[in-house]
Motif scaffolding. Sequence first.
Motif, mmCIF file in Angstrom:
data_model
loop_
_atom_site.group_PDB
_atom_site.id
_atom_site.type_symbol
_atom_site.label_atom_id
_atom_site.label_comp_id
_atom_site.label_asym_id
_atom_site.label_seq_id
_atom_site.Cartn_x
_atom_site.Cartn_y
_atom_site.Cartn_z
ATOM 1 N N SER A 88 0.844 -1.204 0.000
ATOM 2 C CA SER A 88 0.000 0.000 0.000
ATOM 3 C C SER A 88 0.871 1.243 0.000
ATOM 4 C CB SER A 88 -0.923 0.002 1.225
ATOM 5 O OG SER A 88 -1.828 -1.084 1.178
ATOM 6 N N VAL A 89 0.605 2.149 -0.937
ATOM 7 C CA VAL A 89 1.392 3.374 -1.061
ATOM 8 C C VAL A 89 0.457 4.552 -1.307
ATOM 9 C CG1 VAL A 89 3.459 2.230 -1.930
ATOM 10 C CG2 VAL A 89 1.714 2.999 -3.528
ATOM 11 N N MET A 90 1.008 5.759 -1.238
ATOM 12 C CA MET A 90 0.236 6.975 -1.474
ATOM 13 C C MET A 90 0.917 7.819 -2.541
ATOM 14 S SD MET A 90 -0.698 8.010 2.468
ATOM 15 C CE MET A 90 -1.301 9.627 1.957
ATOM 16 N N GLY A 91 0.094 8.505 -3.331
ATOM 17 C CA GLY A 91 0.592 9.485 -4.297
ATOM 18 C C GLY A 91 -0.120 10.801 -4.066
ATOM 19 N N ARG A 92 0.510 11.886 -4.451
ATOM 20 C CA ARG A 92 -0.107 13.195 -4.218
ATOM 21 C C ARG A 92 0.296 14.158 -5.326
ATOM 22 N NH1 ARG A 92 0.549 18.088 -1.095
ATOM 23 N NH2 ARG A 92 -1.377 18.630 0.025
ATOM 24 N N ILE A 93 -0.678 14.885 -5.876
ATOM 25 C CA ILE A 93 -0.405 15.897 -6.891
ATOM 26 C C ILE A 93 -1.204 17.162 -6.581
ATOM 27 C CG2 ILE A 93 0.064 14.202 -8.705
ATOM 28 C CD1 ILE A 93 -2.731 14.887 -9.852
ATOM 29 N N SER A 94 -0.764 18.260 -7.160
ATOM 30 C CA SER A 94 -1.494 19.518 -7.054
ATOM 31 C C SER A 94 -2.450 19.631 -8.235
ATOM 32 C CB SER A 94 -0.521 20.692 -7.059
ATOM 33 O OG SER A 94 -1.217 21.921 -7.139
ATOM 34 N N ILE A 95 -3.666 20.109 -7.973
ATOM 35 C CA ILE A 95 -4.656 20.269 -9.037
ATOM 36 C C ILE A 95 -5.195 21.693 -9.048
ATOM 37 C CG2 ILE A 95 -5.381 17.868 -9.253
ATOM 38 C CD1 ILE A 95 -7.641 18.478 -7.301
ATOM 39 N N SER A 96 -4.395 22.620 -8.548
ATOM 40 C CA SER A 96 -4.844 24.009 -8.512
ATOM 41 C C SER A 96 -4.975 24.568 -9.919
ATOM 42 C CB SER A 96 -3.867 24.866 -7.700
ATOM 43 O OG SER A 96 -2.568 24.774 -8.237
ATOM 44 N N ASN A 101 -4.243 30.253 -6.077
ATOM 45 C CA ASN A 101 -5.210 30.253 -4.983
ATOM 46 C C ASN A 101 -6.603 29.813 -5.422
ATOM 47 O OD1 ASN A 101 -5.697 32.458 -6.562
ATOM 48 N ND2 ASN A 101 -6.206 33.849 -4.869
ATOM 49 N N THR A 102 -6.694 29.193 -6.620
ATOM 50 C CA THR A 102 -7.992 28.716 -7.099
ATOM 51 C C THR A 102 -7.953 27.201 -7.277
ATOM 52 O OG1 THR A 102 -7.384 29.030 -9.421
ATOM 53 C CG2 THR A 102 -8.457 30.888 -8.297
ATOM 54 N N PRO A 103 -9.030 26.515 -6.906
ATOM 55 C CA PRO A 103 -9.080 25.059 -7.097
ATOM 56 C C PRO A 103 -9.362 24.720 -8.553
ATOM 57 C CG PRO A 103 -11.146 25.814 -6.185
ATOM 58 C CD PRO A 103 -10.247 27.025 -6.250
ATOM 59 N N THR A 156 -13.888 19.096 -7.237
ATOM 60 C CA THR A 156 -12.985 20.251 -7.269
ATOM 61 C C THR A 156 -12.122 20.284 -6.016
ATOM 62 O OG1 THR A 156 -14.609 21.498 -8.553
ATOM 63 C CG2 THR A 156 -12.873 22.757 -7.483
ATOM 64 N N GLY A 157 -10.875 20.684 -6.187
ATOM 65 C CA GLY A 157 -9.993 20.794 -5.038
ATOM 66 C C GLY A 157 -8.646 21.370 -5.412
ATOM 67 N N TYR A 158 -7.765 21.430 -4.402
ATOM 68 C CA TYR A 158 -6.414 21.942 -4.614
ATOM 69 C C TYR A 158 -5.386 20.809 -4.745
ATOM 70 C CZ TYR A 158 -8.108 26.584 -3.253
ATOM 71 O OH TYR A 158 -8.787 27.779 -3.195
ATOM 72 N N HIS A 159 -5.561 19.768 -3.926
ATOM 73 C CA HIS A 159 -4.620 18.652 -3.934
ATOM 74 C C HIS A 159 -5.387 17.334 -3.958
ATOM 75 C CE1 HIS A 159 -2.187 21.946 -2.162
ATOM 76 N NE2 HIS A 159 -1.232 21.403 -2.914
ATOM 77 N N LEU A 160 -4.850 16.380 -4.697
ATOM 78 C CA LEU A 160 -5.448 15.055 -4.814
ATOM 79 C C LEU A 160 -4.440 14.023 -4.310
ATOM 80 C CD1 LEU A 160 -7.801 13.253 -5.872
ATOM 81 C CD2 LEU A 160 -6.586 13.168 -8.062
ATOM 82 N N THR A 161 -4.880 13.200 -3.374
ATOM 83 C CA THR A 161 -4.045 12.134 -2.819
ATOM 84 C C THR A 161 -4.672 10.789 -3.145
ATOM 85 O OG1 THR A 161 -3.352 13.561 -0.974
ATOM 86 C CG2 THR A 161 -3.015 11.184 -0.723
#
Length: 246
Positions: A88-96, A101-103, A156-161
């Motif tokens: 089990s692992v995690m990944g994370r990216i920015s989706i701004s 400052n906008t999602p 909608t969001g700023y970061h996706l994990t």
Amino acid sequence: MKANTITALDIGSSFVRVLIAQINSEGRVEIKGIGEVPSEGMDKGLVKDIQAVSGCIKAAMQQAEDLAGCKAENIYINITGEHIRSHSVMGRISISGPLSNTPSEINEDHITQVVNDAKNSVKVQKGFERLQILHGLPQYFDIDDQKEVYNPVNMTGYHLTSHVLLVLADITSIRNLLKCVEVAGYFVDSGNIVLSHIAAGLSTLSDDERRLGSVLIDIGGGCCDIAFYNKGNLIQTAVTPIAGNN
């Protein structure tokens, strides 16, 4: 290569089985030919004799081709054995959005990116140098502070994990298996290798059984494959080298 032809190749410790199917004009799968021969050269999911295994593959393929009236193409092959690992692992990216400052709205490309980020995290960890990633199976996602989202597309969001179950296999075991098929005169794309647990789950469990939670035990000749399902996902795997032959 005919795009509508699919060949399934199951190399077990007891039998080598082949199924050739075609997708008809209505989108349905029609089985055209099957082949089955006793297996030689395999033990507990591992290749012990490439020449013996390739001979069994060739014989089973020819049986299926004769019945189907066509060549085996677009071949998928299963894999199992004690060398299989799930992690089990995690990944994370920015989706701004264009402004920091906008999602932004999440799409399928973001899903691919965040799962790939999870896969890349394993490549840099010690102890995984001799393993190859077979599957990256998303379990659920987090969007900013919102936890356990199962389908984040169009949200909608700023970061996706991503929380991902990675299935890995020993590189030499994979190459030996592919070499058996090559010696038999056929070709399998490296992306067409499927974990036996996943194939068994798709063929035997209903959507409700995977969603509510199930333990699937596939007792073969050389290996016993155990798959744990919950909330629609494969969440853990196990392989024991004690099975029907014992």
